[in-house]
Design a protein around this motif. Structure first.
Motif, PDB file in Angstrom:
ATOM      1  N   PHE A  73       0.844  -1.080   0.117  1.00 11.63           N
ATOM      2  CA  PHE A  73       0.088   0.228  -0.051  1.00 11.63           C
ATOM      3  C   PHE A  73       0.782   1.161  -0.009  1.00 11.63           C
ATOM      4  CE2 PHE A  73      -2.501  -3.396   1.738  1.00 11.63           C
ATOM      5  CZ  PHE A  73      -3.838  -3.143   1.329  1.00 11.63           C
ATOM      6  N   VAL A  74       0.660   1.971  -0.670  1.00 15.60           N
ATOM      7  CA  VAL A  74       1.307   3.339  -1.004  1.00 15.60           C
ATOM      8  C   VAL A  74       0.519   4.663  -1.115  1.00 15.60           C
ATOM      9  CG1 VAL A  74       3.092   4.661  -2.388  1.00 15.60           C
ATOM     10  CG2 VAL A  74       3.234   1.983  -2.352  1.00 15.60           C
ATOM     11  N   GLY A  75       0.931   5.433  -0.269  1.00 14.03           N
ATOM     12  CA  GLY A  75       0.177   6.702  -0.259  1.00 14.03           C
ATOM     13  C   GLY A  75       0.851   7.715  -0.898  1.00 14.03           C
ATOM     14  N   CYS A  76       0.038   8.454  -1.759  1.00 17.65           N
ATOM     15  CA  CYS A  76       0.529   9.514  -2.810  1.00 17.65           C
ATOM     16  C   CYS A  76      -0.021  10.795  -2.303  1.00 17.65           C
ATOM     17  CB  CYS A  76       0.403   9.212  -4.129  1.00 17.65           C
ATOM     18  SG  CYS A  76       1.274   7.740  -4.608  1.00 17.65           S
ATOM     19  N   ARG A  77       0.657  11.921  -2.537  1.00 22.15           N
ATOM     20  CA  ARG A  77       0.110  13.293  -2.261  1.00 22.15           C
ATOM     21  C   ARG A  77      -0.312  14.120  -3.588  1.00 22.15           C
ATOM     22  NH1 ARG A  77       4.766  15.388   2.140  1.00 22.15           N
ATOM     23  NH2 ARG A  77       4.324  13.884   3.644  1.00 22.15           N
ATOM     24  N   HIS A  78       0.338  13.671  -4.716  1.00 19.99           N
ATOM     25  CA  HIS A  78      -0.131  14.446  -5.834  1.00 19.99           C
ATOM     26  C   HIS A  78      -0.262  13.520  -7.016  1.00 19.99           C
ATOM     27  CE1 HIS A  78       1.589  17.853  -3.833  1.00 19.99           C
ATOM     28  NE2 HIS A  78       2.833  17.437  -3.648  1.00 19.99           N
ATOM     29  N   PRO A  79      -1.656  13.435  -7.392  1.00 18.01           N
ATOM     30  CA  PRO A  79      -2.898  13.953  -6.599  1.00 18.01           C
ATOM     31  C   PRO A  79      -2.879  13.042  -5.436  1.00 18.01           C
ATOM     32  CG  PRO A  79      -3.574  12.487  -8.328  1.00 18.01           C
ATOM     33  CD  PRO A  79      -1.977  12.725  -8.512  1.00 18.01           C
ATOM     34  N   PRO A  80      -4.044  13.224  -4.363  1.00 17.80           N
ATOM     35  CA  PRO A  80      -3.880  12.424  -3.122  1.00 17.80           C
ATOM     36  C   PRO A  80      -4.889  11.151  -3.502  1.00 17.80           C
ATOM     37  CG  PRO A  80      -4.827  14.325  -2.778  1.00 17.80           C
ATOM     38  CD  PRO A  80      -4.363  14.569  -4.376  1.00 17.80           C
ATOM     39  N   ARG A  81      -3.898   9.967  -3.338  1.00 16.04           N
ATOM     40  CA  ARG A  81      -4.066   8.581  -3.861  1.00 16.04           C
ATOM     41  C   ARG A  81      -3.475   7.552  -2.850  1.00 16.04           C
ATOM     42  NH1 ARG A  81      -8.695   8.905  -7.375  1.00 16.04           N
ATOM     43  NH2 ARG A  81      -9.007   6.907  -8.266  1.00 16.04           N
ATOM     44  N   LEU A  82      -4.556   6.606  -2.783  1.00 14.45           N
ATOM     45  CA  LEU A  82      -3.892   5.222  -2.171  1.00 14.45           C
ATOM     46  C   LEU A  82      -3.829   4.223  -3.141  1.00 14.45           C
ATOM     47  CD1 LEU A  82      -3.222   3.361   0.262  1.00 14.45           C
ATOM     48  CD2 LEU A  82      -5.542   2.726   0.546  1.00 14.45           C
ATOM     49  N   LEU A  83      -2.530   3.595  -3.486  1.00 10.13           N
ATOM     50  CA  LEU A  83      -2.282   2.724  -4.346  1.00 10.13           C
ATOM     51  C   LEU A  83      -2.003   1.357  -3.737  1.00 10.13           C
ATOM     52  CD1 LEU A  83       0.499   4.450  -6.600  1.00 10.13           C
ATOM     53  CD2 LEU A  83      -2.131   5.110  -6.515  1.00 10.13           C
ATOM     54  N   VAL A  84      -2.645   0.202  -4.335  1.00  5.87           N
ATOM     55  CA  VAL A  84      -1.867  -1.069  -4.110  1.00  5.87           C
ATOM     56  C   VAL A  84      -1.191  -1.592  -5.132  1.00  5.87           C
ATOM     57  CG1 VAL A  84      -2.866  -3.351  -3.472  1.00  5.87           C
ATOM     58  CG2 VAL A  84      -4.189  -1.126  -2.841  1.00  5.87           C
ATOM     59  N   LEU A  85      -0.109  -2.181  -4.787  1.00  3.00           N
ATOM     60  CA  LEU A  85       0.786  -2.648  -5.716  1.00  3.00           C
ATOM     61  C   LEU A  85       0.919  -4.443  -5.427  1.00  3.00           C
ATOM     62  CD1 LEU A  85       1.454   0.200  -5.797  1.00  3.00           C
ATOM     63  CD2 LEU A  85       3.831  -0.529  -6.807  1.00  3.00           C
ATOM     64  N   GLU A  86       1.008  -5.061  -6.665  1.00  4.25           N
ATOM     65  CA  GLU A  86       1.431  -6.413  -6.334  1.00  4.25           C
ATOM     66  C   GLU A  86       2.806  -6.646  -6.040  1.00  4.25           C
ATOM     67  OE1 GLU A  86       2.439 -10.586  -6.562  1.00  4.25           O
ATOM     68  OE2 GLU A  86       3.277  -8.962  -8.383  1.00  4.25           O
ATOM     69  N   THR A  87       3.283  -7.286  -4.912  1.00  8.15           N
ATOM     70  CA  THR A  87       4.876  -7.328  -4.731  1.00  8.15           C
ATOM     71  C   THR A  87       5.942  -8.115  -5.263  1.00  8.15           C
ATOM     72  OG1 THR A  87       4.328  -8.980  -2.648  1.00  8.15           O
ATOM     73  CG2 THR A  87       4.232  -6.506  -2.007  1.00  8.15           C
ATOM     74  N   GLU A  88       5.212  -9.113  -6.229  1.00 11.66           N
ATOM     75  CA  GLU A  88       6.415  -9.641  -6.859  1.00 11.66           C
ATOM     76  C   GLU A  88       6.431  -8.871  -8.247  1.00 11.66           C
ATOM     77  OE1 GLU A  88       7.581 -12.473  -5.786  1.00 11.66           O
ATOM     78  OE2 GLU A  88       6.239 -11.896  -4.008  1.00 11.66           O
ATOM     79  N   SER A  89       5.621  -8.150  -8.859  1.00  7.35           N
ATOM     80  CA  SER A  89       6.057  -7.403  -9.973  1.00  7.35           C
ATOM     81  C   SER A  89       5.948  -5.973  -9.982  1.00  7.35           C
ATOM     82  CB  SER A  89       5.021  -7.994 -11.050  1.00  7.35           C
ATOM     83  OG  SER A  89       3.466  -7.452 -10.699  1.00  7.35           O
ATOM     84  N   GLY A  90       5.401  -5.515  -8.854  1.00  5.04           N
ATOM     85  CA  GLY A  90       5.019  -3.920  -8.941  1.00  5.04           C
ATOM     86  C   GLY A  90       3.881  -3.420  -9.509  1.00  5.04           C
TER      87      GLY A  90
END
Length: 317
Positions: free
Chosen positions: A210-227
């Motif tokens: 889980f990655v929180g971004c500020r520009h724009p404000p967004r929560l991302l979910v990435l698969e840890t094997e491939s990104g």
């Protein structure tokens, strides 16, 4: 003004207590918790102190002083010690957990920031400088290795059953994956659409980052094997801390805009906003303790109101 918006059901977080922090000024940075001792360590960066709090008695135990911009804090349970990174001092100091006396320090870590403890290898990791991660041996309190990175590291997370470290590098617009046995970066995942990736949480069994971004404000979910990015959802602005509650399959995101966002993150389902809880402008750093089953939020002195630590209890799904 109080605001709590629920997308469905009742409150996911309920405030159950407050610890006043009179005299603490400026912004806060990161936390650490001593679960068995029920202590919380809060880096009061703008106040140049680390506040040691009793979360059961809901009072301040002591203030650790003589820092310049304390940033990252880590509790070392195997030795009952507290590690503190101070960015302007360029030092990582370790204090005894019984009497809070200095036990040792590691120098030459300019802009020292986030810190993490790997209990398996008895190593401490500290992000610092224009692009480096220091590996510190707990027994000797000496810097064992330095891992070079292309930019200053913000939040990073260690696998407990693997050897990878996932590292947010917002200035490089990427996430780096470091193999701590090989001592090298084995992958980089560019971030092109959602930038200023500061907070991070890891669902290791679920292979999700889980990655929180500020520009724009967004929560991302990435698969840890491939990104590969598998999901995203809009969040409140100016996020700085993010935690995954594995039991309830939720993410808690503290945002300087003045909200805690609670996001439902059930594997295989779409992300959904559960609650947007009003806090105070600038309250962007927090800590979720799975052991104590509580969320702690540092609220800075603003608008004539003193600083405080708010304690929240999650509800069951």
């Amino acid at each position: 003004m109080f605001l709590s918006v629920m997308a469905f059901g009742g409150d996911a977080l309920t405030q159950i207590g407050t610890i006043p922090l009179p005299g603490v000024t400026g912004r806060f940075d990161h936390f650490a918790v001593d679960g068995p001792g029920r202590r919380l360590f809060v880096a009061a960066l703008g106040n140049n102190t680390v506040e040691v709090l009793d979360v059961t008695g809901r009072n301040r135990i002591t203030s650790l002083r003589n820092f310049r911009k304390p940033t990252g804090v880590v509790f070392l349970p195997t030795s009952n010690q507290i590690g503190i990174a101070a960015g302007e001092d360029g030092v990582f100091k370790v204090f005894r957990g019984d009497d809070y006396k200095l036990a040792g320090s590691v120098q030459s870590l300019d802009d020292a920031d986030n810190a993490r403890f790997d209990s398996n290898g008895r190593r401490i990791y500290v992000g610092y400088g224009s692009g480096a991660l220091a590996e510190i041996d707990l027994a000797s309190l000496r810097q064992a290795r330095t891992f070079k990175l292309p930019a200053h590291p913000e939040s990073f997370q260690l696998e407990q059953k693997g050897r990878r470290i996932f590292i947010n590098l917002p200035d490089a617009k990427q996430i780096a994956v470091l193999d701590r046995e090989k001592g090298e970066v084995i992958a980089t995942w560019p971030q092109k659409r959602f930038l200023a990736n500061f907070p991070m949480a890891l669902d290791e069994p679920g292979h999700r980052l889980f990655v929180g971004c500020r520009h724009p404000p967004r929560l991302l979910v990435l698969e840890t094997e491939s990104g590969t990015q598998t999901a995203d959802i809009g969040i409140s602005g100016d996020t700085d801390d993010l935690f995954y509650d594995a039991d309830r399959r939720r993410a808690y995101i503290s945002c300087g805009e003045g909200f805690i966002d609670v996001i439902g993150a059930v594997p295989g389902e779409a992300l959904r906003l559960i609650q947007k809880l009003s806090t105070r402008d600038g309250a962007r750093t927090s800590w979720f303790s799975a052991d104590l089953d509580q969320l702690y939020l540092a609220v800075p002195n603003r608008f004539g109101k003193a600083a405080e630590l708010r304690i929240y209890k999650p509800s069951e799904p």
